[in-house]
Motif scaffolding. Structure first.
Motif, PDB file in Angstrom:
ATOM      1  N   ALA A 187       0.656  -1.240   0.050  1.00  0.00           N
ATOM      2  CA  ALA A 187       0.174  -0.060  -0.049  1.00  0.00           C
ATOM      3  C   ALA A 187       0.785   1.249   0.124  1.00  0.00           C
ATOM      4  O   ALA A 187       0.335   2.432  -0.433  1.00  0.00           O
ATOM      5  N   LEU A 188       2.091   1.289   0.278  1.00  0.00           N
ATOM      6  CA  LEU A 188       2.955   2.617   0.523  1.00  0.00           C
ATOM      7  C   LEU A 188       2.971   3.368  -0.783  1.00  0.00           C
ATOM      8  O   LEU A 188       2.953   4.478  -0.935  1.00  0.00           O
ATOM      9  N   PRO A 189       3.405   2.619  -1.987  1.00  0.00           N
ATOM     10  CA  PRO A 189       3.104   3.812  -3.061  1.00  0.00           C
ATOM     11  C   PRO A 189       2.012   4.417  -3.269  1.00  0.00           C
ATOM     12  O   PRO A 189       2.035   5.346  -4.078  1.00  0.00           O
ATOM     13  N   THR A 190       0.907   3.915  -3.124  1.00  0.00           N
ATOM     14  CA  THR A 190      -0.437   4.495  -3.117  1.00  0.00           C
ATOM     15  C   THR A 190      -1.063   5.219  -2.160  1.00  0.00           C
ATOM     16  O   THR A 190      -2.093   5.808  -2.100  1.00  0.00           O
ATOM     17  N   ALA A 191      -0.308   5.119  -1.080  1.00  0.00           N
ATOM     18  CA  ALA A 191      -0.619   6.066   0.251  1.00  0.00           C
ATOM     19  C   ALA A 191      -0.613   7.362  -0.125  1.00  0.00           C
ATOM     20  O   ALA A 191      -0.048   8.075  -1.176  1.00  0.00           O
ATOM     21  N   PRO A 192      -1.224   8.417   0.682  1.00  0.00           N
ATOM     22  CA  PRO A 192      -1.194   9.768   0.512  1.00  0.00           C
ATOM     23  C   PRO A 192       0.303  10.217   0.661  1.00  0.00           C
ATOM     24  O   PRO A 192       1.283   9.701   1.493  1.00  0.00           O
ATOM     25  N   HIS A 193       0.585  11.142  -0.420  1.00  0.00           N
ATOM     26  CA  HIS A 193       1.883  11.583  -0.593  1.00  0.00           C
ATOM     27  C   HIS A 193       2.394  12.331   0.701  1.00  0.00           C
ATOM     28  O   HIS A 193       1.525  13.227   1.159  1.00  0.00           O
ATOM     29  N   VAL A 194       3.558  12.147   1.161  1.00  0.00           N
ATOM     30  CA  VAL A 194       3.975  13.026   2.431  1.00  0.00           C
ATOM     31  C   VAL A 194       5.072  13.791   1.811  1.00  0.00           C
ATOM     32  O   VAL A 194       6.160  13.288   0.967  1.00  0.00           O
ATOM     33  N   PRO A 195       5.280  15.210   2.083  1.00  0.00           N
ATOM     34  CA  PRO A 195       6.097  16.064   1.470  1.00  0.00           C
ATOM     35  C   PRO A 195       7.841  15.562   2.173  1.00  0.00           C
ATOM     36  O   PRO A 195       7.972  14.885   2.988  1.00  0.00           O
ATOM     37  N   ASP A 196       8.664  15.791   1.109  1.00  0.00           N
ATOM     38  CA  ASP A 196       9.987  15.048   1.357  1.00  0.00           C
ATOM     39  C   ASP A 196      10.815  15.927   2.277  1.00  0.00           C
ATOM     40  O   ASP A 196      11.692  16.593   1.910  1.00  0.00           O
ATOM     41  N   ASP A 197      10.188  16.198   3.370  1.00  0.00           N
ATOM     42  CA  ASP A 197      11.198  17.068   4.408  1.00  0.00           C
ATOM     43  C   ASP A 197      10.957  16.105   5.845  1.00  0.00           C
ATOM     44  O   ASP A 197       9.736  15.480   6.056  1.00  0.00           O
TER      45      ASP A 197
END
Length: 222
Positions: free
Chosen positions: A23-33
């Motif tokens: 499920a990780l690739p289609t999980a809600p995107h988390v900003p890269d910080d």
């Protein structure tokens, strides 16, 4: 005759852990910080981990690493879930891999919550761990692996162990041994890789083991 292995540490893979990985690739995107990722890590009940570079310890107790350091909502990156660590016997390099200094690194893995270890052990002990993990993947996906084969020396150091391959419409799941490209260099991961199918060409036929080795390497090699 079973091939000896210095030590094995592992935590059993479960269907729930496989479902979380898939499920990780289609999980809600988390900003890269870091701040955003840390919020997500805490929400999931994960922890930061340094046993593998840029890694996490999931709520299921396995070690997850990915291309870069952000596994959340990134369908283009490769995900690697490590559920076992093997200290293989290398008869061609007794001075390095057959010394006692690597036992301390195996201890670090074995001391993770829910992990257990065995020393000495054999390649068959490792295969038992992989077979149990394969049952978890099959349970989640509802299908048996498309390919099953022994790894070649070019893929991983140590005894030949079994790789199993499944595919979704977009990703490959490859279960088996993987070379430790850091931070140790001499151990072998037992891992489930979840990587985009674009990493390699179409899946080769079962009889073409050389092409399958190259296909596996393209998807799992760090």
């Amino acid at each position: 005759m079973p091939i000896p292995v210095h030590a094995l540490a592992h935590r059993p893979l479960t269907a729930g852990a496989v479902a979380e990985l898939v499920a990780l690739p289609t999980a809600p995107h988390v900003p890269d910080d870091f701040e955003s990722r840390n919020v997500e890590v805490q929400k999931r009940g994960w922890a930061w981990e340094d046993l593998v570079c840029d890694s996490f310890r999931t709520g299921y107790g396995h070690v997850l690493c990915t291309d870069g350091s952000n596994p959340f909502g990134r369908p283009e990156v490769r995900h690697f879930l490590v559920f076992g660590e093997v200290y293989p016997v290398d008869p061609d390099d007794e001075e390095v891999t057959n010394g006692e200094w690597l036992y301390e690194l195996i201890d670090d893995w074995q001391q993770l919550p829910g992990w257990s270890g065995r020393r000495p052990c054999t390649d068959q002990d490792c295969e038992t761990v992989l077979e149990q993990a394969a049952q978890a993947v099959t349970e989640h996906l509802g299908q048996s692996p498309e390919r099953t084969l022994l790894s070649s020396a070019a893929t991983v150091t140590g005894p030949a162990l079994t790789h199993r391959i499944w595919r979704t419409p977009t990703h490959a799941l490859v279960l088996g041994p993987a070379s430790d490209n850091g931070p140790y260099g001499y151990l072998t991961h037992l891992q489930l890789s979840y990587t985009p199918l674009t990493c390699g060409p179409d899946l080769p036929p079962a009889h073409d083991t050389d092409s399958l080795d190259r296909w596996i390497s393209a998807h799992v090699d760090w």
